[in-house]
Design a protein around this motif. Structure first.
Motif, PDB file in Angstrom:
ATOM      1  N   ALA A   1      30.430  33.937  35.020  1.00  0.00           N
ATOM      2  CA  ALA A   1      31.537  34.849  35.363  1.00  0.00           C
ATOM      3  C   ALA A   1      31.346  35.425  36.764  1.00  0.00           C
ATOM      4  CB  ALA A   1      31.618  35.970  34.333  1.00  0.00           C
ATOM      5  N   PRO A   2      31.688  34.663  37.804  1.00  0.00           N
ATOM      6  CA  PRO A   2      31.452  35.128  39.172  1.00  0.00           C
ATOM      7  C   PRO A   2      32.488  36.129  39.669  1.00  0.00           C
ATOM      8  CG  PRO A   2      32.519  32.987  39.220  1.00  0.00           C
ATOM      9  CD  PRO A   2      32.280  33.314  37.766  1.00  0.00           C
ATOM     10  N   THR A   3      32.069  36.912  40.658  1.00  0.00           N
ATOM     11  CA  THR A   3      32.927  37.869  41.348  1.00  0.00           C
ATOM     12  C   THR A   3      32.919  37.504  42.826  1.00  0.00           C
ATOM     13  OG1 THR A   3      32.246  39.594  39.786  1.00  0.00           O
ATOM     14  CG2 THR A   3      33.291  40.334  41.829  1.00  0.00           C
ATOM     15  N   ALA A   4      34.016  37.722  43.521  1.00  0.00           N
ATOM     16  CA  ALA A   4      34.088  37.413  44.955  1.00  0.00           C
ATOM     17  C   ALA A   4      32.903  38.033  45.694  1.00  0.00           C
ATOM     18  CB  ALA A   4      35.397  37.937  45.527  1.00  0.00           C
ATOM     19  N   PRO A   5      32.280  37.308  46.609  1.00  0.00           N
ATOM     20  CA  PRO A   5      31.081  37.782  47.303  1.00  0.00           C
ATOM     21  C   PRO A   5      31.211  39.171  47.914  1.00  0.00           C
ATOM     22  CG  PRO A   5      31.504  35.493  47.862  1.00  0.00           C
ATOM     23  CD  PRO A   5      32.683  35.958  47.057  1.00  0.00           C
ATOM     24  N   THR A   6      32.350  39.456  48.513  1.00  0.00           N
ATOM     25  CA  THR A   6      32.540  40.751  49.168  1.00  0.00           C
ATOM     26  C   THR A   6      32.656  41.911  48.180  1.00  0.00           C
ATOM     27  OG1 THR A   6      34.915  40.270  49.259  1.00  0.00           O
ATOM     28  CG2 THR A   6      33.632  39.775  51.230  1.00  0.00           C
ATOM     29  N   GLU A   7      32.953  41.595  46.923  1.00  0.00           N
ATOM     30  CA  GLU A   7      33.130  42.639  45.904  1.00  0.00           C
ATOM     31  C   GLU A   7      31.967  42.704  44.918  1.00  0.00           C
ATOM     32  OE1 GLU A   7      36.786  41.601  44.012  1.00  0.00           O
ATOM     33  OE2 GLU A   7      37.915  41.516  45.883  1.00  0.00           O
ATOM     34  N   TYR A   8      31.079  41.722  44.996  1.00  0.00           N
ATOM     35  CA  TYR A   8      30.050  41.561  43.965  1.00  0.00           C
ATOM     36  C   TYR A   8      29.156  42.785  43.821  1.00  0.00           C
ATOM     37  CZ  TYR A   8      26.093  39.575  41.368  1.00  0.00           C
ATOM     38  OH  TYR A   8      25.099  39.333  40.451  1.00  0.00           O
ATOM     39  N   ASP A   9      28.570  43.262  44.914  1.00  0.00           N
ATOM     40  CA  ASP A   9      27.587  44.340  44.826  1.00  0.00           C
ATOM     41  C   ASP A   9      28.175  45.599  44.203  1.00  0.00           C
ATOM     42  OD1 ASP A   9      25.908  42.562  46.039  1.00  0.00           O
ATOM     43  OD2 ASP A   9      25.932  43.522  48.004  1.00  0.00           O
ATOM     44  N   SER A  10      29.343  46.009  44.669  1.00  0.00           N
ATOM     45  CA  SER A  10      29.939  47.246  44.168  1.00  0.00           C
ATOM     46  C   SER A  10      30.434  47.104  42.731  1.00  0.00           C
ATOM     47  CB  SER A  10      31.092  47.689  45.071  1.00  0.00           C
ATOM     48  OG  SER A  10      32.070  46.681  45.167  1.00  0.00           O
ATOM     49  N   SER A  11      31.087  45.985  42.427  1.00  0.00           N
ATOM     50  CA  SER A  11      31.627  45.817  41.075  1.00  0.00           C
ATOM     51  C   SER A  11      30.511  45.606  40.053  1.00  0.00           C
ATOM     52  CB  SER A  11      32.623  44.644  41.026  1.00  0.00           C
ATOM     53  OG  SER A  11      32.004  43.433  41.383  1.00  0.00           O
ATOM     54  N   LEU A  12      29.448  44.904  40.463  1.00  0.00           N
ATOM     55  CA  LEU A  12      28.310  44.715  39.558  1.00  0.00           C
ATOM     56  C   LEU A  12      27.663  46.053  39.233  1.00  0.00           C
ATOM     57  CD1 LEU A  12      26.202  42.987  38.044  1.00  0.00           C
ATOM     58  CD2 LEU A  12      24.951  42.799  40.210  1.00  0.00           C
ATOM     59  N   THR A  13      27.455  46.872  40.257  1.00  0.00           N
ATOM     60  CA  THR A  13      26.849  48.190  40.041  1.00  0.00           C
ATOM     61  C   THR A  13      27.697  49.023  39.083  1.00  0.00           C
ATOM     62  OG1 THR A  13      25.825  48.175  42.235  1.00  0.00           O
ATOM     63  CG2 THR A  13      26.094  50.312  41.179  1.00  0.00           C
ATOM     64  N   ALA A  14      29.004  48.943  39.245  1.00  0.00           N
ATOM     65  CA  ALA A  14      29.904  49.700  38.365  1.00  0.00           C
ATOM     66  C   ALA A  14      29.788  49.213  36.925  1.00  0.00           C
ATOM     67  CB  ALA A  14      31.345  49.568  38.850  1.00  0.00           C
ATOM     68  N   ARG A  15      29.709  47.885  36.748  1.00  0.00           N
ATOM     69  CA  ARG A  15      29.601  47.336  35.388  1.00  0.00           C
ATOM     70  C   ARG A  15      28.241  47.653  34.766  1.00  0.00           C
ATOM     71  NH1 ARG A  15      32.604  43.131  37.768  1.00  0.00           N
ATOM     72  NH2 ARG A  15      30.790  41.797  38.131  1.00  0.00           N
ATOM     73  N   LEU A  16      27.185  47.601  35.569  1.00  0.00           N
ATOM     74  CA  LEU A  16      25.858  47.933  35.056  1.00  0.00           C
ATOM     75  C   LEU A  16      25.804  49.401  34.630  1.00  0.00           C
ATOM     76  CD1 LEU A  16      23.634  46.004  37.632  1.00  0.00           C
ATOM     77  CD2 LEU A  16      23.637  45.622  35.159  1.00  0.00           C
ATOM     78  N   THR A  17      26.363  50.257  35.449  1.00  0.00           N
ATOM     79  CA  THR A  17      26.387  51.694  35.145  1.00  0.00           C
ATOM     80  C   THR A  17      27.227  51.976  33.905  1.00  0.00           C
ATOM     81  OG1 THR A  17      26.172  52.209  37.507  1.00  0.00           O
ATOM     82  CG2 THR A  17      26.925  53.983  36.064  1.00  0.00           C
ATOM     83  N   GLY A  18      28.321  51.242  33.756  1.00  0.00           N
ATOM     84  CA  GLY A  18      29.216  51.457  32.620  1.00  0.00           C
ATOM     85  C   GLY A  18      28.817  50.706  31.366  1.00  0.00           C
ATOM     86  N   GLY A  19      27.757  49.899  31.456  1.00  0.00           N
ATOM     87  CA  GLY A  19      27.274  49.171  30.291  1.00  0.00           C
ATOM     88  C   GLY A  19      28.100  47.946  29.928  1.00  0.00           C
ATOM     89  N   THR A  20      28.878  47.421  30.884  1.00  0.00           N
ATOM     90  CA  THR A  20      29.732  46.266  30.586  1.00  0.00           C
ATOM     91  C   THR A  20      29.310  45.002  31.345  1.00  0.00           C
ATOM     92  OG1 THR A  20      31.296  46.885  32.343  1.00  0.00           O
ATOM     93  CG2 THR A  20      31.721  47.750  30.126  1.00  0.00           C
ATOM     94  N   ALA A  21      28.166  45.064  32.028  1.00  0.00           N
ATOM     95  CA  ALA A  21      27.718  43.911  32.819  1.00  0.00           C
ATOM     96  C   ALA A  21      27.214  42.797  31.915  1.00  0.00           C
ATOM     97  CB  ALA A  21      26.621  44.334  33.788  1.00  0.00           C
ATOM     98  N   GLY A  22      27.131  41.594  32.482  1.00  0.00           N
ATOM     99  CA  GLY A  22      26.656  40.431  31.740  1.00  0.00           C
ATOM    100  C   GLY A  22      25.175  40.503  31.415  1.00  0.00           C
ATOM    101  N   ASP A  23      24.692  39.473  30.725  1.00  0.00           N
ATOM    102  CA  ASP A  23      23.293  39.429  30.282  1.00  0.00           C
ATOM    103  C   ASP A  23      22.347  39.053  31.421  1.00  0.00           C
ATOM    104  OD1 ASP A  23      23.748  39.466  27.116  1.00  0.00           O
ATOM    105  OD2 ASP A  23      25.240  38.150  28.022  1.00  0.00           O
ATOM    106  N   LEU A  24      22.793  38.116  32.261  1.00  0.00           N
ATOM    107  CA  LEU A  24      21.977  37.645  33.376  1.00  0.00           C
ATOM    108  C   LEU A  24      22.631  38.062  34.682  1.00  0.00           C
ATOM    109  CD1 LEU A  24      21.115  34.087  32.022  1.00  0.00           C
ATOM    110  CD2 LEU A  24      19.476  35.936  32.421  1.00  0.00           C
ATOM    111  N   ILE A  25      21.826  38.536  35.615  1.00  0.00           N
ATOM    112  CA  ILE A  25      22.324  39.054  36.884  1.00  0.00           C
ATOM    113  C   ILE A  25      21.810  38.162  38.022  1.00  0.00           C
ATOM    114  CG2 ILE A  25      22.442  41.051  38.406  1.00  0.00           C
ATOM    115  CD1 ILE A  25      23.549  41.549  35.548  1.00  0.00           C
ATOM    116  N   THR A  26      22.732  37.531  38.744  1.00  0.00           N
ATOM    117  CA  THR A  26      22.314  36.764  39.915  1.00  0.00           C
ATOM    118  C   THR A  26      21.916  37.761  40.993  1.00  0.00           C
ATOM    119  OG1 THR A  26      23.828  34.983  39.343  1.00  0.00           O
ATOM    120  CG2 THR A  26      22.971  34.992  41.575  1.00  0.00           C
ATOM    121  N   CYS A  27      20.703  37.586  41.526  1.00  0.00           N
ATOM    122  CA  CYS A  27      20.096  38.588  42.400  1.00  0.00           C
ATOM    123  C   CYS A  27      20.141  38.210  43.880  1.00  0.00           C
ATOM    124  CB  CYS A  27      18.627  38.794  42.014  1.00  0.00           C
ATOM    125  SG  CYS A  27      18.345  39.330  40.317  1.00  0.00           S
ATOM    126  N   ARG A  28      20.634  39.123  44.685  1.00  0.00           N
ATOM    127  CA  ARG A  28      20.488  38.993  46.125  1.00  0.00           C
ATOM    128  C   ARG A  28      19.030  39.318  46.466  1.00  0.00           C
ATOM    129  NH1 ARG A  28      25.474  38.296  48.392  1.00  0.00           N
ATOM    130  NH2 ARG A  28      27.286  39.388  47.535  1.00  0.00           N
TER     131      ARG A  28
END
Length: 415
Positions: free
Chosen positions: A59-86
């Motif tokens: 479930a990819p997110t556009a590169p320019t939006e990835y960092d902010s949207s991932l942080t929001a999902r992680l904080t909200g408890g809705t992020a995926g199981d595996l996190i692709t890491c910069r």
């Protein structure tokens, strides 16, 4: 009757339990939108062949939006199981906030050397939080047809490089396909591409971190000095030329060389370009060569993963020979960081990977620790390096500005 009902209840309970065990889906967060088809048609099926019953969703997110949207999902408890890491601080900050699991001793991690793990571990090197996946290598692509027509040999030294560029210019063609409108290339595919030969790769990078060297020292100014020589070798409209414009210019055969990241191989293959690659030329024959072999992508586990057990099974597979071979050969230009032996099929990718045999590897100069604080060094390097390429700033002024910002950010961090 009671016995029959009990049996039915037991059967229903067991079916529900089995359904629950298999119903979970391992979801992968990523910024690599371009890889969606590859994951769905090649990588995930290969994993499932060894692990039937485990469902995986990329479930990819556009590169320019990835960092902010991932942080929001992680904080909200809705992020995926595996996190692709910069690499480095972006992922380190996620770990410090409790968004990535500790991976030391986990299955698959044993297949990576210490040098591969440095981008995804704490500053003291004691804790790893992402499994290394791949690096990208920087160098130059060259137009084989143009070089042949003009009788140009692939340059190995800087004098040979500039002689080749002048020959292309004299023929009425653009020597270097490069623009500065997007700015990032001026740092990531130019400054930290050609510079390691001047500052001796890891030696210079670590000296900056330790405070034993400054950007105003000759070995760092030398990289910007080289870049200042590129101004007349770029197109007249270079300051308004985007990354996509540069790609198109080279693909159309309108330029001799293209300062590149290995990720560009796939694009030019698709365009049917006949091209080769050479590493950044050294100052003089016999000098040790250095390449930017940058740790680019890893994978971590979300502590709040809904399907953590299967996520770890997938992570273990990411450390396997099978994945290393598939990823390196299917995601052309991304090279496995594992110690598995891999036969690279793409000729240009193989050329670039073979540079590791003779050149010493380093990572992008500012990637580790140096980017911390304000002003952010990454953006500052984009700006000054673009100005040098545009002929609007001298190499010494570029060095002085970056050093001043570096000292300011260190002072702010110490408060």
């Amino acid at each position: 009757m009671q016995t029959v009902l009990s049996a039915r209840h037991l059967l229903l309970a067991s079916l529900l339990a089995a359904g629950t065990a298999q119903a979970g889906t391992v979801t992968i967060e990523s910024w690599r939108v371009d890889d969606k088809t590859l994951w769905e048609e090649v990588l995930i099926p290969a994993f499932q062949k060894k692990n039937p019953g485990i469902q995986v969703k990329f479930a990819p997110t556009a590169p320019t939006e990835y960092d902010s949207s991932l942080t929001a999902r992680l904080t909200g408890g809705t992020a995926g199981d595996l996190i692709t890491c910069r690499p480095f601080d972006v992922s380190l900050n996620l770990f410090k906030k409790g968004h990535l699991e500790k991976l030391d001793g986990k299955a698959g991690m044993e297949h990576f050397p210490a040098s591969a793990k440095v981008a995804w571990q704490t500053d003291d090197g004691k804790t790893a939080f992402c499994m290394p996946m791949a690096s990208v290598i920087h160098g130059f692509f060259y137009n084989k047809k143009m070089f042949k027509e003009l009788g140009i040999q692939v340059p190995k030294t800087q004098p040979e490089f500039y002689a080749a560029m002048e020959k292309i210019k004299a023929a009425g063609k653009t020597p270097i396909a490069l623009g500065t409108a997007d700015q990032w290339e001026s740092n990531q595919t130019v400054f930290t591409n050609i510079g390691p030969n001047d500052w001796k790769g890891e030696e210079g990078r670590k000296a900056l971190i330790a405070g034993k060297a400054k950007f105003t020292d000759p070995q760092f100014v030398a990289a910007w000095t080289q870049m200042s020589k590129w101004t007349p070798l770029m197109s007249k409209g270079a300051s308004a030329q985007t990354y996509a414009d540069s790609q198109n210019m080279f693909a159309m055969g309108k330029a001799g060389v293209y300062p590149a990241g290995s990720w560009d191989i796939a694009y030019f293959n698709k365009e049917g370009m006949d091209f080769g690659a050479f590493p950044p030329p050294v100052a003089k024959a016999g000098d040790q060569c250095y390449i930017s072999d940058h740790t680019d992508i890893g994978m971590g586990v979300n502590p709040k993963a809904k399907n953590k057990a299967d996520a770890y099974k997938f992570l273990a597979w990411l450390g396997s020979q099978e994945f290393a071979d598939l990823y390196t050969n299917k995601v052309t230009g991304f090279f496995s960081l594992s110690n598995h032996l891999i036969s690279v099929q793409d000729p240009v990718a193989k050329q670039m990977l073979d540079w590791r045999k003779t050149c010493k590897s380093t990572i992008r100069l500012n990637a580790q620790i140096l980017n911390r604080g304000e002003p952010a060094m990454e953006n500052a390097l984009w700006n000054v390096s673009s100005q040098v390429l545009n002929g609007k700033m001298t190499p010494k002024d570029a060095a002085a500005q970056i050093q001043a910002g570096f000292e300011k950010s260190r002072a702010n961090a110490a408060k």
